[in-house]
Write a protein that holds these residues in place. Structure first.
Motif, mmCIF file in Angstrom:
data_model
loop_
_atom_site.group_PDB
_atom_site.id
_atom_site.type_symbol
_atom_site.label_atom_id
_atom_site.label_comp_id
_atom_site.label_asym_id
_atom_site.label_seq_id
_atom_site.Cartn_x
_atom_site.Cartn_y
_atom_site.Cartn_z
ATOM 1 N N UNK A 1 8.155 17.375 -5.669
ATOM 2 C CA UNK A 1 8.146 16.418 -4.314
ATOM 3 C C UNK A 1 6.892 16.340 -3.660
ATOM 4 N N UNK A 2 6.361 15.156 -3.807
ATOM 5 C CA UNK A 2 5.056 14.922 -2.987
ATOM 6 C C UNK A 2 5.478 13.923 -1.900
ATOM 7 N N UNK A 3 4.756 13.860 -0.706
ATOM 8 C CA UNK A 3 5.215 12.852 0.385
ATOM 9 C C UNK A 3 4.105 11.872 0.872
ATOM 10 N N UNK A 4 4.470 10.875 1.157
ATOM 11 C CA UNK A 4 3.408 9.759 1.697
ATOM 12 C C UNK A 4 3.909 9.644 3.097
ATOM 13 N N UNK A 5 2.823 9.309 3.857
ATOM 14 C CA UNK A 5 3.403 8.954 5.534
ATOM 15 C C UNK A 5 3.076 7.436 5.839
ATOM 16 N N UNK B 1 0.772 -1.029 -0.068
ATOM 17 C CA UNK B 1 -0.091 -0.024 0.025
ATOM 18 C C UNK B 1 0.900 1.197 -0.037
ATOM 19 N N UNK B 2 1.938 1.199 0.818
ATOM 20 C CA UNK B 2 3.071 2.513 0.731
ATOM 21 C C UNK B 2 3.411 2.669 -0.542
ATOM 22 N N UNK B 3 3.810 1.717 -1.288
ATOM 23 C CA UNK B 3 4.537 1.648 -2.923
ATOM 24 C C UNK B 3 3.478 2.194 -3.582
ATOM 25 N N UNK B 4 2.291 1.619 -3.455
ATOM 26 C CA UNK B 4 1.175 1.867 -4.524
ATOM 27 C C UNK B 4 0.694 3.510 -4.514
ATOM 28 N N UNK B 5 0.728 3.986 -2.765
ATOM 29 C CA UNK B 5 0.570 5.355 -2.843
ATOM 30 C C UNK B 5 1.312 6.306 -3.195
ATOM 31 N N UNK B 6 2.735 5.862 -3.229
ATOM 32 C CA UNK B 6 3.896 6.631 -3.879
ATOM 33 C C UNK B 6 3.563 6.729 -5.445
ATOM 34 N N UNK B 7 3.301 5.496 -6.042
ATOM 35 C CA UNK B 7 3.114 5.740 -7.488
ATOM 36 C C UNK B 7 1.837 6.369 -7.830
ATOM 37 N N UNK B 8 0.612 6.392 -7.202
ATOM 38 C CA UNK B 8 -0.470 7.148 -7.354
ATOM 39 C C UNK B 8 -0.387 8.516 -7.169
ATOM 40 N N UNK B 9 0.622 9.182 -6.502
ATOM 41 C CA UNK B 9 0.850 10.593 -6.381
ATOM 42 C C UNK B 9 1.707 11.128 -7.346
ATOM 43 N N UNK B 10 2.155 10.339 -8.087
ATOM 44 C CA UNK B 10 3.005 10.864 -9.180
ATOM 45 C C UNK B 10 1.834 11.644 -10.237
ATOM 46 N N UNK B 11 1.905 12.793 -10.724
ATOM 47 C CA UNK B 11 0.907 13.394 -11.574
ATOM 48 C C UNK B 11 1.614 14.713 -12.248
ATOM 49 N N UNK C 1 8.081 11.293 -5.292
ATOM 50 C CA UNK C 1 7.409 11.076 -4.198
ATOM 51 C C UNK C 1 8.296 10.323 -3.187
ATOM 52 N N UNK C 2 8.382 10.631 -1.969
ATOM 53 C CA UNK C 2 9.186 10.119 -0.979
ATOM 54 C C UNK C 2 8.331 9.866 0.135
ATOM 55 N N UNK C 3 8.771 8.671 1.140
ATOM 56 C CA UNK C 3 7.985 8.124 2.272
ATOM 57 C C UNK C 3 8.502 8.904 3.471
ATOM 58 N N UNK D 1 7.368 17.051 13.355
ATOM 59 C CA UNK D 1 8.107 17.247 11.993
ATOM 60 C C UNK D 1 7.984 15.776 11.291
ATOM 61 N N UNK D 2 8.113 16.027 9.930
ATOM 62 C CA UNK D 2 8.070 15.034 8.976
ATOM 63 C C UNK D 2 9.557 14.594 8.653
ATOM 64 N N UNK D 3 10.001 13.229 8.851
ATOM 65 C CA UNK D 3 11.405 12.852 8.825
ATOM 66 C C UNK D 3 11.444 11.804 7.524
ATOM 67 N N UNK D 4 12.185 11.975 6.845
ATOM 68 C CA UNK D 4 12.480 10.991 5.754
ATOM 69 C C UNK D 4 12.971 9.576 6.415
ATOM 70 N N UNK D 5 12.112 8.584 5.869
ATOM 71 C CA UNK D 5 12.493 7.222 6.317
ATOM 72 C C UNK D 5 13.273 6.353 5.651
#
Length: 384
Positions: free
Chosen positions: A191-195, A115-125, A131-133, A165-169
């Motif tokens: 750049x978009x983010x996915x939590x 689901x994390x992978x798919x969320x990143x793919x779906x945010x590309x537009x 996109x990064x998590x 804060x949002x921290x790159x994981x």
């Protein structure tokens, strides 16, 4: 639009020896993210490594899916001081940038889900080229000179009122081909983010880290269990059907002992429309012959990543893990033991499996354990 995943692996590891191949909850660490990538919306997943053992493992273990490919990376790109971008670009050039979307996946991030992978793919537009998590942390941060970074210590906020804060994981990065070619980087200009979940921020650099992450993974798998009717039972062989011992003759051939009562139990279970499957890491003609005698058709031999194969089976069967009962005895069964609807272990199973199994049977393997497991399943299914 072709979307590919990229998992870079190096043979060496400074902090933990053979980290990528070491068993995390009974399966090689890198297979946690690889397995999720297989079931994501990615079209292909490449493992890029200088370890021939991993390449051989992948070719043997994932023959059932055309999505997974393993490529040998150069010694130069596998050096300690070489950046991930160097390996990415080397790989991209080797396949002539034959993709539209590139997804970098970190092998040491076992909390990554499809689901994390798919969320990143779906945010590309059209608005975002990468996109990064991240993880939303509520830690209070300080500079070395004793000054606060993200809050006023004289007006300390409550956690529920603190945005944090949002921290790159470091788990997932996706980018379009134009952005990658332009910036030569995992990230583009917009750049978009996915939590992701809090635990995904944990690094695996020490033995203590390993123990902590493994414990969290086990608990995550257990929390996802649900009570549903058992429609399929999956069994290991050595240490479940047999007592785990092998007898060798002078010619090198070996024998295994099977309990006839176990076979009758499985026959009765199938009369109640419970599908019986065999999943073992051994590739034995003796096992094949015994299962033919028992008329069990779904027999999977030589399986090392049992959890990924089980996920493939449930997708094909149109069921969930909660519809599955699993009988296993050793560490390579552990992820399935922690994940299925009901897990059962013979009384002489290894301690780590008995610790996490839902049911520890009173009978030993090769001495009626399977028959007892069959009786439990039949009694349990009566409530449905």
């Amino acid at each position: 639009m072709k979307k590919i995943g990229f998992i870079p692996l190096r043979k060496g590891s400074k902090g933990i020896s053979n980290k990528n191949k070491r068993k995390m909850v009974g399966r090689p660490l890198f297979t946690w993210v690889l397995g999720e990538a297989v079931f994501s919306d990615l079209d292909e997943v490449y493992v890029y490594t200088d370890d021939q053992d991993i390449i051989d493992f992948i070719k043997k273990e994932y023959h059932w899916t055309p999505k997974v490919k393993a490529l040998l990376r150069s010694e130069e790109s596998a050096g300690d001081k070489v950046s991930t971008e160097f390996a990415m670009l080397e790989f991209c050039e080797s396949i002539n940038y034959g993709f539209d979307v590139f997804c970098l996946l970190q092998a040491t991030s076992p909390f990554t889900k499809r689901e994390d992978i798919n969320s990143c793919l779906n945010k590309l537009n059209s608005n975002y080229d990468s996109v990064l998590t991240v993880v939303n942390t509520h830690r209070f941060l300080w500079n070395e000179d004793g000054t606060p970074i993200n809050y006023n210590p004289l007006d300390r906020p409550r956690r529920q009122d603190f945005e944090g804060l949002l921290v790159e994981n470091g788990a997932v990065y996706t980018t379009t081909k134009p952005a990658l070619k332009k910036n030569k980087n995992r990230l583009g200009d917009n750049i978009a983010i996915v939590k992701m979940a809090d635990e995904s921020l944990m690094e695996i650099d020490t033995e203590s880290d390993w123990v902590a992450v493994e414990s969290l993974l086990i608990e995550r798998q257990k929390r996802a269990k649900e009570s549903q009717k058992i429609t399929h039972v999956v069994l290991d062989v050595d240490g479940v059907f047999t007592d785990g011992t092998i007898t060798y003759t002078k010619d090198g051939e070996h024998t295994k002992s099977f309990d006839m009562r176990d076979g009758m139990g499985l026959e009765i279970l199938r009369q109640f429309n419970v599908e019986v499957m065999i999943m073992t890491s051994e590739d034995s003609q003796l096992v094949t012959k015994r299962m033919q005698k028992l008329k069990i058709e779904n027999v999977f031999l030589g399986v090392k990543d049992k959890y990924t194969l089980l996920n493939n089976i449930i997708l094909k069967e149109g069921i969930t893990l909660s519809n599955v009962a699993y009988v296993g005895d050793d560490v390579n069964d552990l992820t399935n033991i922690c994940s299925v609807g009901w897990s059962l272990a013979p009384n002489n199973a290894t301690d780590v499996v008995k610790q996490h199994a839902d049911i520890v049977l009173s009978k030993n393997s090769g001495a009626g354990a399977i028959r007892e497991a069959c009786q439990f399943i039949m009694n349990y299914n009566k409530r449905f």
